[in-house]
Design a protein around this motif. Structure first.
Motif, PDB file in Angstrom:
ATOM      1  N   ALA A 309       0.717  -1.144  -0.369  1.00  0.00           N
ATOM      2  CA  ALA A 309      -0.045  -0.002   0.000  1.00  0.00           C
ATOM      3  C   ALA A 309       0.695   1.316   0.043  1.00  0.00           C
ATOM      4  O   ALA A 309       0.640   2.227  -0.653  1.00  0.00           O
ATOM      5  N   VAL A 310       1.992   1.246   0.863  1.00  0.00           N
ATOM      6  CA  VAL A 310       2.811   2.292   0.929  1.00  0.00           C
ATOM      7  C   VAL A 310       3.567   2.857  -0.575  1.00  0.00           C
ATOM      8  O   VAL A 310       3.632   4.015  -0.984  1.00  0.00           O
ATOM      9  N   GLN A 311       3.962   1.522  -1.051  1.00  0.00           N
ATOM     10  CA  GLN A 311       4.598   1.549  -2.484  1.00  0.00           C
ATOM     11  C   GLN A 311       3.671   2.217  -3.409  1.00  0.00           C
ATOM     12  O   GLN A 311       3.989   3.249  -4.462  1.00  0.00           O
ATOM     13  N   ALA A 312       2.245   1.752  -3.473  1.00  0.00           N
ATOM     14  CA  ALA A 312       1.485   2.171  -4.467  1.00  0.00           C
ATOM     15  C   ALA A 312       1.012   3.995  -4.203  1.00  0.00           C
ATOM     16  O   ALA A 312       0.743   4.661  -5.180  1.00  0.00           O
ATOM     17  N   ILE A 313       0.932   4.224  -2.814  1.00  0.00           N
ATOM     18  CA  ILE A 313       0.704   5.379  -2.466  1.00  0.00           C
ATOM     19  C   ILE A 313       1.723   6.469  -2.746  1.00  0.00           C
ATOM     20  O   ILE A 313       1.705   7.636  -3.452  1.00  0.00           O
ATOM     21  N   ALA A 314       3.029   5.991  -2.611  1.00  0.00           N
ATOM     22  CA  ALA A 314       4.425   6.623  -2.934  1.00  0.00           C
ATOM     23  C   ALA A 314       4.376   6.824  -4.442  1.00  0.00           C
ATOM     24  O   ALA A 314       4.667   8.022  -4.748  1.00  0.00           O
ATOM     25  N   ALA A 315       3.938   5.797  -5.172  1.00  0.00           N
ATOM     26  CA  ALA A 315       3.991   6.025  -6.582  1.00  0.00           C
ATOM     27  C   ALA A 315       2.926   7.258  -7.120  1.00  0.00           C
ATOM     28  O   ALA A 315       3.480   7.985  -7.976  1.00  0.00           O
ATOM     29  N   GLY A 316       2.019   6.886  -6.621  1.00  0.00           N
ATOM     30  CA  GLY A 316       1.000   8.052  -6.906  1.00  0.00           C
ATOM     31  C   GLY A 316       1.357   9.322  -6.671  1.00  0.00           C
ATOM     32  O   GLY A 316       1.023  10.378  -7.350  1.00  0.00           O
ATOM     33  N   VAL A 317       1.933   9.619  -5.411  1.00  0.00           N
ATOM     34  CA  VAL A 317       2.300  10.736  -5.049  1.00  0.00           C
ATOM     35  C   VAL A 317       3.485  11.340  -5.944  1.00  0.00           C
ATOM     36  O   VAL A 317       3.534  12.574  -6.492  1.00  0.00           O
ATOM     37  N   ALA A 318       4.449  10.581  -6.246  1.00  0.00           N
ATOM     38  CA  ALA A 318       5.600  10.840  -7.199  1.00  0.00           C
ATOM     39  C   ALA A 318       5.195  11.060  -8.552  1.00  0.00           C
ATOM     40  O   ALA A 318       5.679  11.995  -8.996  1.00  0.00           O
ATOM     41  N   ALA A 319       3.941  10.452  -9.080  1.00  0.00           N
ATOM     42  CA  ALA A 319       3.508  11.057 -10.401  1.00  0.00           C
ATOM     43  C   ALA A 319       2.953  12.252 -10.560  1.00  0.00           C
ATOM     44  O   ALA A 319       3.219  13.060 -11.476  1.00  0.00           O
ATOM     45  N   ALA A 320       2.122  12.665  -9.370  1.00  0.00           N
ATOM     46  CA  ALA A 320       1.618  13.818  -9.311  1.00  0.00           C
ATOM     47  C   ALA A 320       2.493  15.020  -8.867  1.00  0.00           C
ATOM     48  O   ALA A 320       2.283  16.154  -9.228  1.00  0.00           O
ATOM     49  N   ALA A 321       3.491  14.782  -8.075  1.00  0.00           N
ATOM     50  CA  ALA A 321       4.489  15.658  -7.792  1.00  0.00           C
ATOM     51  C   ALA A 321       5.912  15.143  -7.792  1.00  0.00           C
ATOM     52  O   ALA A 321       6.176  14.825  -6.684  1.00  0.00           O
ATOM     53  N   PRO A 322       6.436  15.170  -8.971  1.00  0.00           N
ATOM     54  CA  PRO A 322       7.543  14.612  -9.267  1.00  0.00           C
ATOM     55  C   PRO A 322       8.775  15.085  -8.352  1.00  0.00           C
ATOM     56  O   PRO A 322       9.797  14.265  -7.750  1.00  0.00           O
ATOM     57  N   GLY A 323       8.907  16.308  -7.844  1.00  0.00           N
ATOM     58  CA  GLY A 323       9.919  16.746  -7.116  1.00  0.00           C
ATOM     59  C   GLY A 323       9.654  16.853  -5.682  1.00  0.00           C
ATOM     60  O   GLY A 323      10.306  17.592  -5.089  1.00  0.00           O
TER      61      GLY A 323
END
Length: 549
Positions: A309-323
């Protein structure tokens, strides 16, 4: 010829690395067979310690251990620690003798029914299926993350075991992946938050690194439930422990969060400060392997393995806010938390309490400085549980074992200590108990002395059952049964072969410092003569809630 006891022992030894044992009529042949397998086995002094130590062993190293006792009274002596393991979702196997297959004798009890009342399943072996049934019990414990009982009927243990061929332990089910729509909702809520908070529980252990990275990407503050303290050790924006053990400054920031992501935390009454830990306006997201939310306060529940779950949420955050999100966390309002200091922003205490006895606050601060940094904490239950939990630094996840707190029992501190000490022998094991719980678990001080490379027992000796004195004495109830005649634990400890000292002043703690400076080898018992007059904040919270009812 291979007997049933030998088949069970061979199967246990092939999949488990440590057994905590106390032998009697019901398990004598099984224990003898275990000894011949070469498995690591530790003899304990009271049956409750077989399960309690297997429980703490798993909590510290996340590898399953086994316990074994005889039938009848040996079995019933394990019930408190067995209930704790079941409620805390600790996988372990308790191997016991049981009534003969010909029927119960006058002294037998229905052990399977007793276990079922605790929420524990019993597997009973026979001559034809001893190996397979043992594997079934092991698999059920691992897959269900629970305690199980493996019973060997009295007239079966020495019977010939059938040849069952090659037996293989089935794999546990694959970790539960999170639903994509739930992940998307969580990502949207976290990205929209102005004051995000990530809360880790004991179930977040495998997601530790990902949680810290996610918190950094979001500019979130972090905190942990009491059993998960150490998860964010060293993180700049960590508030330490959440709930009733939080400092006032940490609790204030936790209440200010507008989105809370709770991962692997049960959100019980203590973590949520009886419902007051989070703002009523905050969005509460829970990630857990349970099939449903564990608290009605949860707004969004994600049924999933913590790491996935943390991996998936982190991937979503990274995609929306790459930096990552720009600016200071919480628009600068979190700078007061920087450096992980807030968890120690507490009352420093006095050199002595008004009655001349030790002030537990100043005592804990000094011990936090004295004791080795590479430590693990084993805490009993009682009034004192608030002091070590809040004043001690812990270096990493799984650095604290609170065996007994899920079932809300006391007396399991010393019975569980050997398990932690053997699971992670390179650290100093710090056992925290009270005089009431210490007397309950006293037989297994001997086990700790034999088992530990380095251990110190801190006895909060206030000559009473402190939690009861403060909660019920304050209501005017008769305190006589709540009080204990002053016990000299230092003298008792010497009888068990431990080094010891009575600590009446802060200066007396130099004896502990000398033990540490000399290598902290063996077991030291510090009999801390603390005052009943200093009340832990979490107890004051409970008293306040009680008076409002």
């Amino acid at each position: 010829m291979t007997t049933v006891s030998e088949r069970v022992a061979e199967t246990i030894a092939a999949h488990i690395e440590h057994v905590f044992a106390l032998m009697g009529n019901g398990n004598a042949y099984f224990v003898d067979a275990l000894a011949r397998t070469g498995i690591r086995m530790t003899a304990v002094r009271h049956e409750t310690a077989t399960v309690a130590s297997a429980d703490s062993y798993y909590r510290v190293c996340r590898r399953m251990a086994a316990a074994t006792t005889t039938f009848g009274p040996g079995y019933t002596n394990t019930l408190t620690s067995l209930a704790e393991a079941a409620q805390a979702r600790t996988p372990l196997v308790l191997v016991v003798g049981d009534a003969p297959t010909t029927g119960p004798r006058p002294w037998d009890v229905d052990q399977s029914a007793i276990a079922a009342a605790l929420g524990v399943r019993t597997f009973t072996v026979g001559p034809d299926d001893a190996g397979r049934t043992t594997l079934d019990a092991l698999h059920f414990a691992l897959a269900g993350r629970t305690a199980v009982v493996l019973a060997i009927p009295y007239d079966v243990g020495t019977s010939p075991a059938a040849d069952e061929g090659v037996l293989v332990l089935p794999p546990v089910p694959a970790p539960q992946a999170p639903a994509e729509d739930r992940v998307r909702q969580a990502v949207e809520a976290l990205l929209a938050a102005r004051r995000p908070l990530i809360l880790a529980g004991r179930g977040a252990r495998e997601a530790e690194a990902g949680l810290s990275e996610l918190a950094d990407a979001l500019g979130a503050l972090s905190a942990a439930s009491a059993p998960a303290r150490g998860t964010f050790a060293g993180r700049a924006y960590d508030l330490g422990v959440a709930g009733g053990f939080a400092s006032e400054a940490s609790a204030e920031l936790i209440r200010a969060a507008d989105v809370v992501l709770a991962v692997g935390a049960g959100l019980n009454q203590f973590t949520t400060s009886f419902g007051h830990a989070f703002s009523p306006e905050a969005t509460l997201i829970q990630v857990d392997v349970n099939g449903q939310a564990t608290n009605p306060r949860v707004d969004l529940f994600i049924h999933a393995d913590a790491a996935l779950a943390v991996q998936a949420i982190a991937a979503g955050v990274a995609a929306a806010a790459p930096g990552g999100l720009p600016g200071l966390p919480w628009d600068g309002a979190a700078e007061a938390a920087r450096g992980s200091l807030l968890q120690f922003d507490r009352e420093p205490g006095e050199d002595a309490a008004p009655d001349g006895r030790l002030d537990p606050r100043s005592t804990m601060r000094r011990l936090n400085e004295i004791l080795p940094a590479e430590r693990q904490l084993v805490s009993d239950g009682g009034h004192f549980i608030g002091w070590a939990n809040t004043y001690f630094d812990l270096p990493s996840p799984d650095s604290i074992a609170l065996v007994g707190t899920t079932f809300q029992s006391i007396g399991l501190g010393l019975p569980s200590a050997a398990g932690a000490a053997l699971a992670r022998p390179e650290r100093t094991t710090v056992v925290v108990t009270g005089d009431g719980g210490g007397l309950m678990g006293l037989p297994d001080l001997d086990t700790l002395v034999r088992a530990a490379r380095s251990a110190i027992v801190l006895v909060f000796n206030d000559a009473g059952y402190g939690a009861e004195v403060h909660q019920y004495g304050s209501q005017g109830l008769d305190e006589r049964i709540m009080q204990i005649e002053q016990v000299d634990f230092a003298r008792l400890a010497e009888g068990f072969g431990a080094r010891s000292a009575v600590i009446r002043t802060l200066e007396d703690l130099e004896t502990v410092a000398e033990w540490v400076d000399s290598g902290a080898e063996g077991t030291f018992v510090a009999d801390l003569r603390v005052s009943q007059q200093i009340v832990a904040p979490y107890i004051l919270e409970i008293i306040d809630l009680t008076l409002k009812r």
